[in-house]
Design an enzyme around this catalytic site. Structure first.
Site, PDB file in Angstrom:
ATOM      1  N   ASP A  11     -45.388  64.451  13.404  1.00 41.24           N
ATOM      2  CA  ASP A  11     -45.548  63.338  12.346  1.00 41.24           C
ATOM      3  C   ASP A  11     -44.672  62.258  12.199  1.00 41.24           C
ATOM      4  OD1 ASP A  11     -47.549  65.330  11.344  1.00 41.24           O
ATOM      5  OD2 ASP A  11     -45.961  66.393  10.161  1.00 41.24           O
ATOM      6  N   THR A  35     -41.714  66.952  15.693  1.00 42.48           N
ATOM      7  CA  THR A  35     -42.845  67.011  14.782  1.00 42.48           C
ATOM      8  C   THR A  35     -43.799  66.022  15.260  1.00 42.48           C
ATOM      9  OG1 THR A  35     -43.692  66.700  12.674  1.00 42.48           O
ATOM     10  CG2 THR A  35     -41.607  65.875  13.004  1.00 42.48           C
ATOM     11  N   GLY A  89     -50.411  63.840  10.337  1.00 46.98           N
ATOM     12  CA  GLY A  89     -49.388  62.952  10.090  1.00 46.98           C
ATOM     13  C   GLY A  89     -48.641  63.277   8.613  1.00 46.98           C
TER      14      GLY A  89
HETATM   15  O1  F6P Z   1     -46.434  68.757  10.589  1.00 44.32           O
HETATM   16  C1  F6P Z   1     -47.488  68.701  11.655  1.00 44.32           C
HETATM   17  C2  F6P Z   1     -48.714  68.923  11.182  1.00 44.32           C
HETATM   18  O2  F6P Z   1     -49.749  69.033  12.221  1.00 44.32           O
HETATM   19  C3  F6P Z   1     -49.184  67.719   9.907  1.00 44.32           C
HETATM   20  O3  F6P Z   1     -49.329  66.753  10.686  1.00 44.32           O
HETATM   21  C4  F6P Z   1     -50.475  68.549   9.208  1.00 44.32           C
HETATM   22  O4  F6P Z   1     -50.679  67.952   8.056  1.00 44.32           O
HETATM   23  C5  F6P Z   1     -49.724  70.039   9.245  1.00 44.32           C
HETATM   24  O5  F6P Z   1     -48.929  69.969  10.252  1.00 44.32           O
HETATM   25  C6  F6P Z   1     -50.895  71.048   9.306  1.00 44.32           C
HETATM   26  O6  F6P Z   1     -50.176  72.350   9.054  1.00 44.32           O
HETATM   27  P1  F6P Z   1     -51.030  73.468   9.490  1.00 44.32           P
HETATM   28  O7  F6P Z   1     -51.039  73.715  11.062  1.00 44.32           O
HETATM   29  O8  F6P Z   1     -50.232  74.539   8.921  1.00 44.32           O
HETATM   30  O9  F6P Z   1     -52.428  73.561   8.964  1.00 44.32           O
END
Ligand code: F6P
Length: 323
Positions: A127, A125, A170
Site C-alpha cells: 500500500d 506493504t 491500497g
Molecule cells: O495491506 C495490503 C492489502 O493488500 C490492502 O491493499 C488490502 O486492502 C488488504 O491488504 C486486503 O487484505 P486481505 O488480504 O486480508 O483481504
C-alpha cells in the site's frame, strides 16, 4: 544479544522473503540464533516458531509471499494476547523481535516495545502508506503487476472503443492507483484522498472522447469514495443520461502474489540487514525504512502516530498527461 526472532505479519508483499533471508543470514553472521515465527503474531501467541539457519533461507529470494506465512491476528490486539506473545518470547530466551509488515503490524510492534520488549520493524506493504519509509517492500512489484494488467486492458479498450475501470488495492491510500494511473497512461485516476463526483467523471470521459480518444481507462483505488463497483453501478443507473457502459476489472490479490522484482529484492535485503544492524547497536523501538537514498530508523512511536503524505498534486499532472 544471543537470540532473535523474526515474523511477517499482515498482507504478504513481494520482497518479504528477501528481508527474512537477510535477517537470518546477517543474524547468523553476528553469531546469533535466529527463530522464524510462523503466521505472524498468531505464531507468537501460540508459541509456533522454529530455529532458522543460513540454509533454511536458501532459494527464497526470488519467491513472492513469505516462507514464514502471515496472518491478521485479532487476539494480539488484546492485552491478554500480547501477554501470551511476550510469554512465548521470554520462555524461549529470545532477546529481540523483528517485525516485517505494514501499518497494523507496526502498531503491534509498538505495543510490544511499550511492554519493554526490544522490537525493530521492517517497512513492508504494497500500500505504501507507512510513515518512516518513502517506499515499502512490495510496492514496486505490485505496481508492475498492475501496469501489466492496465497495458493489456488498454489493448481491448482501444479495439472496442470502450471505457474500462481498473480497481487497484491500497486500502485507504491512493498511492498505487495514482502511480499506476500515471505510468499506465490512464485517462482518469480516482483516489480516496480526493472526493469523487460521478457526474464530473462522466464529463471528463465525454471530453476525452471529444478530444479524439479511442478509449478510456480509469484507475480507481479500492478505498475511494466511489470504488469501481459503486461507480459502475452509478453509470448503469443513469445509463440513458450518461451514455456510458463501464467495464470493471478488479485486480485484487493478484497484485500481491508476484515474484519480487530486482527493486524489492534489494529493498528487502537492505532493510532486513539494517534491522539486525540496529539490534547489534542496541537500537530498538524503531522502524527501518528507506528515506531518500539512505536507510533510516524512525521511532515506532512516530511511525504509528503519523500519516504519510501523498502528493495529490500528481493528480493534476495525470490530468494534463491524459490530454
Ligand atoms: O495491506 C495490503 C492489502 O493488500 C490492502 O491493499 C488490502 O486492502 C488488504 O491488504 C486486503 O487484505 P486481505 O488480504 O486480508 O483481504
Amino acid at each position: 544479544m544471543k537470540r532473535i526472532a523474526v515474523l511477517t505479519s499482515g498482507g504478504d508483499a513481494p520482497g518479504m522473503n528477501a528481508a527474512i533471508r537477510a535477517v537470518v543470514r546477517t543474524g547468523v553472521d553476528r553469531g546469533w540464533e535466529v527463530f522464524g515465527v510462523s503466521r505472524g503474531y498468531l505464531g507468537l501467541v501460540t508459541d509456533n516458531m522454529m530455529p532458522l539457519g543460513a540454509r533454511d533461507v536458501s532459494n527464497i529470494i526470488q519467491q513472492g509471499g513469505t516462507m514464514l506465512n502471515s496472518s491478521r491476528c485479532p487476539e494480539f490486539r488484546t492485552e491478554d494476547g500480547r501477554l501470551k506473545a511476550l510469554g512465548s518470547l521470554r520462555r524461549r530466551g529470545i532477546d529481540a523481535l523483528i517485525v516485517i509488515g505494514g501499518g497494523g503490524s507496526q502498531t503491534g510492534a509498538y505495543a510490544l516495545s511499550q511492554m519493554d520488549y526490544p522490537v525493530v520493524g521492517v517497512a513492508s506493504t504494497i500500500d505504501n502508506d507507512l510513515y518512516g519509509s518513502e517506499i515499502t517492500i512490495g510496492v514496486d512489484t505490485a505496481l508492475n503487476i498492475a501496469l501489466e494488467a492496465i497495458d493489456r486492458l488498454k489493448v481491448t479498450a482501444s479495439s472496442h472503443q470502450r471505457a474500462f475501470l481498473v480497481e487497484v488495492m491500497g486500502r485507504d491510500c491512493g498511492y498505487l492507483a495514482l502511480m499506476a494511473g500515471i505510468a499506465g497512461g490512464a485517462e482518469l485516476v480516482i483516489i480516496p484522498e480526493v472526493k469523487t463526483d460521478p457526474e464530473i467523471v462522466a464529463g471528463e470521459l465525454r471530453d476525452a472522447y471529444k478530444r479524439g480518444k479511442g478509449h478510456a481507462l480509469i484507475v480507481v483505488a479500492e478505498g475511494a469514495q466511489y470504488n469501481a463497483q459503486k461507480l459502475a453501478h452509478y453509470f448503469q443507473k443513469h445509463h440513458e443520461r450518461l451514455g456510458f457502459d463501464l467495464r470493471v476489472t478488479t485486480l485484487g490479490h493478484v497484485q500481491r502474489g508476484g515474484a519480487p522484482g530486482a527493486f524489492d529484492r534489494l529493498l528487502g535485503t537492505r532493510l532486513g540487514a539494517a534491522a539486525t544492524a540496529c539490534l547489534s547497536e542496541g537500537r530498538d523501538g524503531v522502524l527501518v525504512g528507506r528515506v531518500g537514498e539512505v536507510t533510516k530508523a524512525t521511532p515506532l512511536a512516530e511511525v504509528v502516530s503519523s500519516k504519510k503524505p501523498l502528493d495529490v498534486g500528481l493528480l493534476d499532472l495525470a490530468r494534463v498527461l491524459a490530454k
